[in-house]
Scaffold this motif. Structure first.
Motif, PDB file in Angstrom:
ATOM      1  N   ASN A 371      -5.163   1.311  -7.584  1.00  0.00           N
ATOM      2  CA  ASN A 371      -3.915   1.726  -6.949  1.00  0.00           C
ATOM      3  C   ASN A 371      -4.166   2.212  -5.515  1.00  0.00           C
ATOM      4  OD1 ASN A 371      -1.175   2.166  -6.686  1.00  0.00           O
ATOM      5  ND2 ASN A 371      -1.183   4.144  -7.734  1.00  0.00           N
ATOM      6  N   ALA A 372      -4.727   1.334  -4.694  1.00  0.00           N
ATOM      7  CA  ALA A 372      -5.015   1.661  -3.295  1.00  0.00           C
ATOM      8  C   ALA A 372      -3.728   2.037  -2.566  1.00  0.00           C
ATOM      9  CB  ALA A 372      -5.687   0.475  -2.617  1.00  0.00           C
ATOM     10  N   THR A 373      -3.767   3.153  -1.856  1.00  0.00           N
ATOM     11  CA  THR A 373      -2.587   3.701  -1.194  1.00  0.00           C
ATOM     12  C   THR A 373      -2.930   4.021   0.252  1.00  0.00           C
ATOM     13  OG1 THR A 373      -1.820   4.668  -3.282  1.00  0.00           O
ATOM     14  CG2 THR A 373      -0.861   5.541  -1.248  1.00  0.00           C
ATOM     15  N   LEU A 374      -2.279   3.342   1.184  1.00  0.00           N
ATOM     16  CA  LEU A 374      -2.591   3.469   2.604  1.00  0.00           C
ATOM     17  C   LEU A 374      -1.925   4.703   3.196  1.00  0.00           C
ATOM     18  CD1 LEU A 374      -4.167   1.591   4.626  1.00  0.00           C
ATOM     19  CD2 LEU A 374      -1.901   0.809   5.399  1.00  0.00           C
ATOM     20  N   ILE A 375      -2.695   5.463   4.004  1.00  0.00           N
ATOM     21  CA  ILE A 375      -2.171   6.650   4.681  1.00  0.00           C
ATOM     22  C   ILE A 375      -2.719   6.696   6.102  1.00  0.00           C
ATOM     23  CG2 ILE A 375      -1.929   8.015   2.559  1.00  0.00           C
ATOM     24  CD1 ILE A 375      -4.520   9.506   3.434  1.00  0.00           C
ATOM     25  N   SER A 376      -2.108   7.546   6.926  1.00  0.00           N
ATOM     26  CA  SER A 376      -2.619   7.774   8.280  1.00  0.00           C
ATOM     27  C   SER A 376      -3.694   8.857   8.247  1.00  0.00           C
ATOM     28  CB  SER A 376      -1.482   8.216   9.203  1.00  0.00           C
ATOM     29  OG  SER A 376      -1.038   9.531   8.846  1.00  0.00           O
ATOM     30  N   LEU A 377      -4.449   8.966   9.330  1.00  0.00           N
ATOM     31  CA  LEU A 377      -5.466  10.007   9.433  1.00  0.00           C
ATOM     32  C   LEU A 377      -4.837  11.395   9.343  1.00  0.00           C
ATOM     33  CD1 LEU A 377      -8.567  10.307   9.948  1.00  0.00           C
ATOM     34  CD2 LEU A 377      -7.997  10.603  12.358  1.00  0.00           C
ATOM     35  N   ASP A 378      -3.685  11.562   9.967  1.00  0.00           N
ATOM     36  CA  ASP A 378      -3.033  12.876   9.972  1.00  0.00           C
ATOM     37  C   ASP A 378      -2.551  13.282   8.582  1.00  0.00           C
ATOM     38  OD1 ASP A 378      -3.419  13.343  12.687  1.00  0.00           O
ATOM     39  OD2 ASP A 378      -1.537  12.347  13.257  1.00  0.00           O
ATOM     40  N   ASN A 379      -2.338  12.312   7.699  1.00  0.00           N
ATOM     41  CA  ASN A 379      -1.884  12.621   6.342  1.00  0.00           C
ATOM     42  C   ASN A 379      -3.024  12.889   5.370  1.00  0.00           C
ATOM     43  OD1 ASN A 379       0.844  12.471   6.903  1.00  0.00           O
ATOM     44  ND2 ASN A 379       0.979  10.291   6.441  1.00  0.00           N
ATOM     45  N   ALA A 380      -4.259  12.865   5.863  1.00  0.00           N
ATOM     46  CA  ALA A 380      -5.408  13.055   4.982  1.00  0.00           C
ATOM     47  C   ALA A 380      -5.405  14.406   4.258  1.00  0.00           C
ATOM     48  CB  ALA A 380      -6.705  12.870   5.756  1.00  0.00           C
ATOM     49  N   PRO A 381      -5.088  15.536   4.924  1.00  0.00           N
ATOM     50  CA  PRO A 381      -5.090  16.808   4.182  1.00  0.00           C
ATOM     51  C   PRO A 381      -4.144  16.811   2.985  1.00  0.00           C
ATOM     52  CG  PRO A 381      -5.144  17.246   6.538  1.00  0.00           C
ATOM     53  CD  PRO A 381      -4.901  15.757   6.375  1.00  0.00           C
ATOM     54  N   PHE A 387      -4.754  14.201  -4.464  1.00  0.00           N
ATOM     55  CA  PHE A 387      -5.871  13.699  -5.255  1.00  0.00           C
ATOM     56  C   PHE A 387      -6.419  14.800  -6.151  1.00  0.00           C
ATOM     57  CE2 PHE A 387     -10.255  11.426  -4.904  1.00  0.00           C
ATOM     58  CZ  PHE A 387     -10.050  10.831  -6.129  1.00  0.00           C
ATOM     59  N   ASP A 388      -6.487  16.002  -5.626  1.00  0.00           N
ATOM     60  CA  ASP A 388      -7.009  17.127  -6.408  1.00  0.00           C
ATOM     61  C   ASP A 388      -6.100  17.458  -7.583  1.00  0.00           C
ATOM     62  OD1 ASP A 388      -9.099  19.164  -6.638  1.00  0.00           O
ATOM     63  OD2 ASP A 388      -7.517  20.606  -6.199  1.00  0.00           O
ATOM     64  N   ARG A 389      -4.818  17.167  -7.441  1.00  0.00           N
ATOM     65  CA  ARG A 389      -3.866  17.399  -8.541  1.00  0.00           C
ATOM     66  C   ARG A 389      -3.938  16.299  -9.589  1.00  0.00           C
ATOM     67  NH1 ARG A 389      -0.199  19.127  -4.388  1.00  0.00           N
ATOM     68  NH2 ARG A 389       0.805  17.081  -4.408  1.00  0.00           N
ATOM     69  N   GLY A 390      -4.686  15.243  -9.322  1.00  0.00           N
ATOM     70  CA  GLY A 390      -4.892  14.216 -10.327  1.00  0.00           C
ATOM     71  C   GLY A 390      -4.013  12.993 -10.228  1.00  0.00           C
ATOM     72  N   VAL A 391      -3.375  12.751  -9.054  1.00  0.00           N
ATOM     73  CA  VAL A 391      -2.574  11.537  -8.944  1.00  0.00           C
ATOM     74  C   VAL A 391      -3.482  10.318  -9.094  1.00  0.00           C
ATOM     75  CG1 VAL A 391      -0.858  12.634  -7.463  1.00  0.00           C
ATOM     76  CG2 VAL A 391      -2.769  11.392  -6.426  1.00  0.00           C
ATOM     77  N   SER A 392      -2.938   9.263  -9.639  1.00  0.00           N
ATOM     78  CA  SER A 392      -3.721   8.058  -9.869  1.00  0.00           C
ATOM     79  C   SER A 392      -3.598   7.123  -8.670  1.00  0.00           C
ATOM     80  CB  SER A 392      -3.265   7.344 -11.144  1.00  0.00           C
ATOM     81  OG  SER A 392      -4.147   6.291 -11.449  1.00  0.00           O
ATOM     82  N   ARG A 393      -4.267   7.500  -7.587  1.00  0.00           N
ATOM     83  CA  ARG A 393      -4.273   6.702  -6.366  1.00  0.00           C
ATOM     84  C   ARG A 393      -5.650   6.764  -5.721  1.00  0.00           C
ATOM     85  NH1 ARG A 393       1.364   8.279  -3.184  1.00  0.00           N
ATOM     86  NH2 ARG A 393       2.796   7.772  -4.883  1.00  0.00           N
ATOM     87  N   LYS A 394      -6.010   5.693  -5.057  1.00  0.00           N
ATOM     88  CA  LYS A 394      -7.190   5.679  -4.200  1.00  0.00           C
ATOM     89  C   LYS A 394      -6.678   5.660  -2.766  1.00  0.00           C
ATOM     90  CE  LYS A 394     -11.550   5.086  -2.997  1.00  0.00           C
ATOM     91  NZ  LYS A 394     -12.549   6.160  -3.134  1.00  0.00           N
ATOM     92  N   PHE A 395      -6.824   6.785  -2.075  1.00  0.00           N
ATOM     93  CA  PHE A 395      -6.264   6.911  -0.742  1.00  0.00           C
ATOM     94  C   PHE A 395      -7.160   6.229   0.285  1.00  0.00           C
ATOM     95  CE2 PHE A 395      -4.135  10.498  -2.884  1.00  0.00           C
ATOM     96  CZ  PHE A 395      -2.825  10.185  -2.562  1.00  0.00           C
ATOM     97  N   VAL A 396      -6.538   5.364   1.082  1.00  0.00           N
ATOM     98  CA  VAL A 396      -7.219   4.603   2.127  1.00  0.00           C
ATOM     99  C   VAL A 396      -6.637   5.029   3.471  1.00  0.00           C
ATOM    100  CG1 VAL A 396      -7.711   2.307   3.051  1.00  0.00           C
ATOM    101  CG2 VAL A 396      -7.589   2.666   0.564  1.00  0.00           C
ATOM    102  N   ILE A 397      -7.469   5.609   4.318  1.00  0.00           N
ATOM    103  CA  ILE A 397      -7.030   6.083   5.629  1.00  0.00           C
ATOM    104  C   ILE A 397      -7.112   4.939   6.636  1.00  0.00           C
ATOM    105  CG2 ILE A 397      -7.488   7.722   7.497  1.00  0.00           C
ATOM    106  CD1 ILE A 397      -8.803   9.543   5.383  1.00  0.00           C
ATOM    107  N   ASP A 398      -6.036   4.768   7.400  1.00  0.00           N
ATOM    108  CA  ASP A 398      -5.948   3.747   8.443  1.00  0.00           C
ATOM    109  C   ASP A 398      -5.809   4.481   9.784  1.00  0.00           C
ATOM    110  OD1 ASP A 398      -5.304   1.666  10.151  1.00  0.00           O
ATOM    111  OD2 ASP A 398      -3.386   1.190   9.201  1.00  0.00           O
ATOM    112  N   PRO A 399      -6.939   4.839  10.425  1.00  0.00           N
ATOM    113  CA  PRO A 399      -6.873   5.745  11.583  1.00  0.00           C
ATOM    114  C   PRO A 399      -6.132   5.188  12.787  1.00  0.00           C
ATOM    115  CG  PRO A 399      -9.118   5.601  10.725  1.00  0.00           C
ATOM    116  CD  PRO A 399      -8.325   4.499  10.089  1.00  0.00           C
ATOM    117  N   HIS A 400      -6.118   3.865  12.966  1.00  0.00           N
ATOM    118  CA  HIS A 400      -5.539   3.270  14.173  1.00  0.00           C
ATOM    119  C   HIS A 400      -4.283   2.459  13.885  1.00  0.00           C
ATOM    120  CE1 HIS A 400      -9.042   4.322  16.695  1.00  0.00           C
ATOM    121  NE2 HIS A 400      -9.765   4.022  15.631  1.00  0.00           N
ATOM    122  N   GLY A 401      -3.787   2.499  12.652  1.00  0.00           N
ATOM    123  CA  GLY A 401      -2.598   1.717  12.316  1.00  0.00           C
ATOM    124  C   GLY A 401      -2.813   0.217  12.410  1.00  0.00           C
TER     125      GLY A 401
END
Length: 404
Positions: A371-381, A387-401
């Motif tokens: 379940n790859a989920t794309l996010i921005s660098l600013d949304n990483a926190p 993720f710590d709460r246990g959502v079933s996602r693999k967060f992928v950071i896209d720093p440059h869009g």
């Protein structure tokens, strides 16, 4: 000179996005950098513009305060990027290449590297064999949850994608080649998974899901995934796995019996590691639970793959022994059943090229599985919190869009 932003561990439970130095082809002093590595010249390295970089469960151990990671450490060891600068000694990697970076840092020159054990390179970490980007006690190589990053030993390490345009079409799959997919695959291979075998995967986090998908690729007849988290189990079920909910029913062997008609499997894979919890609704942290349970349910003569992380220093452990990585394991049971154990960091370079071809051919669907989920660098926190709460996602950071 261009700037750089990066995800930084600040204190237990907290990460921040900060402005940081643009990388150079030298390892400078900073949080977590081994003094013996300070000033290390890397003309054999490259500077990457990061295209994607993933949040890993191993990062979460540090962020929870369960390691000795220093404040200010730049995180991130799952890196895919475009080469924008090459060192004087780089011969084959060129500017513009799109590459996957194995999370193991390896020189290519030492005995371990020559024997394909790039997970325990002898030359990159003055403290002990093996290293990684943005990780505690790994030599201090700067992490890649950032806009730009330096990668040493480029000719040896980097996996170049053969067609940049086609690679970008499958980048959410290919980004998993730096760690999670080879790690899950290594767990399955180490456990002896083969066509027709039955497999138990402990843990339905991203690595567990990658291990389950890998077991399917290797031809397993039945893949059973166990966890305490119903959302993550639902994700495992979405691509054809059987599941056991160990919060609702603590009898693992009994649940396996209901699925297979006997209470054991041919192979088992520990994708949980040292923050394991006991089973049942009143479960608490019990770090040896998974290791003992997979010995219980694996048949005599079977194999156990253990890609789950175990550490030598855990300041937040439940007892004094566990704080130094000493666990109460039923080793006698494993001995009596003639089990084979395989542990340690995954040697990514053993597997990443083959798995790349499986992705490009359409054989592997790893982004869907985890379940790859794309996010921005600013949304990483926020992603770290989710993720710590246990959502079933693999967060992928896209720093440059850059990802469509």
């Amino acid at each position: 000179m261009a700037g750089n932003k990066a995800v930084v561990y600040s204190k237990p439970g907290s990460v921040e996005v900060r402005n940081t130095d643009y990388p150079e082809l030298v390892l400078k002093d900073g949080p977590g950098v081994n003094p013996l590595n300070v000033g290390r010249k890397c003309e054999h390295g490259v500077i990457l513009k990061v295209v994607t970089t993933n949040i890993c469960g191993s990062d979460q151990h540090m962020v929870r305060g369960r390691t000795t990671a220093p404040s200010g450490l730049i995180l991130g060891h799952e890196i895919t990027g475009e080469v924008i600068e090459v060192g004087r000694d780089v011969e084959f990697i060129k500017k513009g290449d799109l590459v996957s970076v194995p999370f193991n840092i390896a020189c290519g020159r030492c005995r371990s590297c020559k024997e394909r054990n790039t997970n325990v390179c002898l030359n990159v970490n003055p403290d002990r064999p093996g290293s990684a980007y943005g990780y505690v006690d790994m030599g201090g190589w700067v992490g890649g949850q950032s806009e730009y990053v330096m990668v040493p030993y480029a000719d040896f390490q980097l996996l170049k994608f053969p067609d940049k345009e086609k690679a970008m079409e499958k980048i959410l799959d290919l980004t998993m080649l730096s760690d999670i997919f080879p790690t899950g695959y290594h767990g399955a291979v180490s456990a002896g998974v083969r066509p027709g075998s039955t497999v138990y995967v402990a843990g339905a986090g991203p690595v567990g899901l990658a291990a389950a998908h890998s077991a399917q690729l290797l031809g397993a007849a039945v893949v059973i995934v166990g966890d305490l988290n119903a959302e993550r189990l639902a994700q495992a079920k979405s691509f054809g796995c059987e599941t056991v909910n160990l919060r609702e029913n603590s009898d693992l062997a009994g649940q396996i019996d209901q699925i297979l008609g006997l209470p054991e499997v041919d192979s088992a894979i520990d994708c949980v590691g040292f923050e394991a919890h006991g089973h049942g609704k009143a479960h608490g942290e019990a770090p040896a639970t998974v290791l003992n349970s997979i010995m219980e349910v694996t048949r005599a003569g079977g194999s156990l793959g253990i890609p789950g992380l175990y550490v030598t220093g855990d300041p937040g452990a439940v007892d004094e022994d566990s704080k130094i990585g000493t666990l109460k394991i039923r080793f006698g049971l494993g001995w009596a059943k003639s089990h084979t154990f395989v542990t340690g960091q995954t040697p990514v370079m053993k597997y990443n090229r083959d798995l790349m071809m499986a992705i490009l051919s359409g054989r592997a669907q790893i982004a869907k599985a985890v379940n790859a989920t794309l996010i921005s660098l600013d949304n990483a926190p926020q992603a770290y919190e989710d993720f710590d709460r246990g959502v079933s996602r693999k967060f992928v950071i896209d720093p440059h869009g850059l990802v469509k």
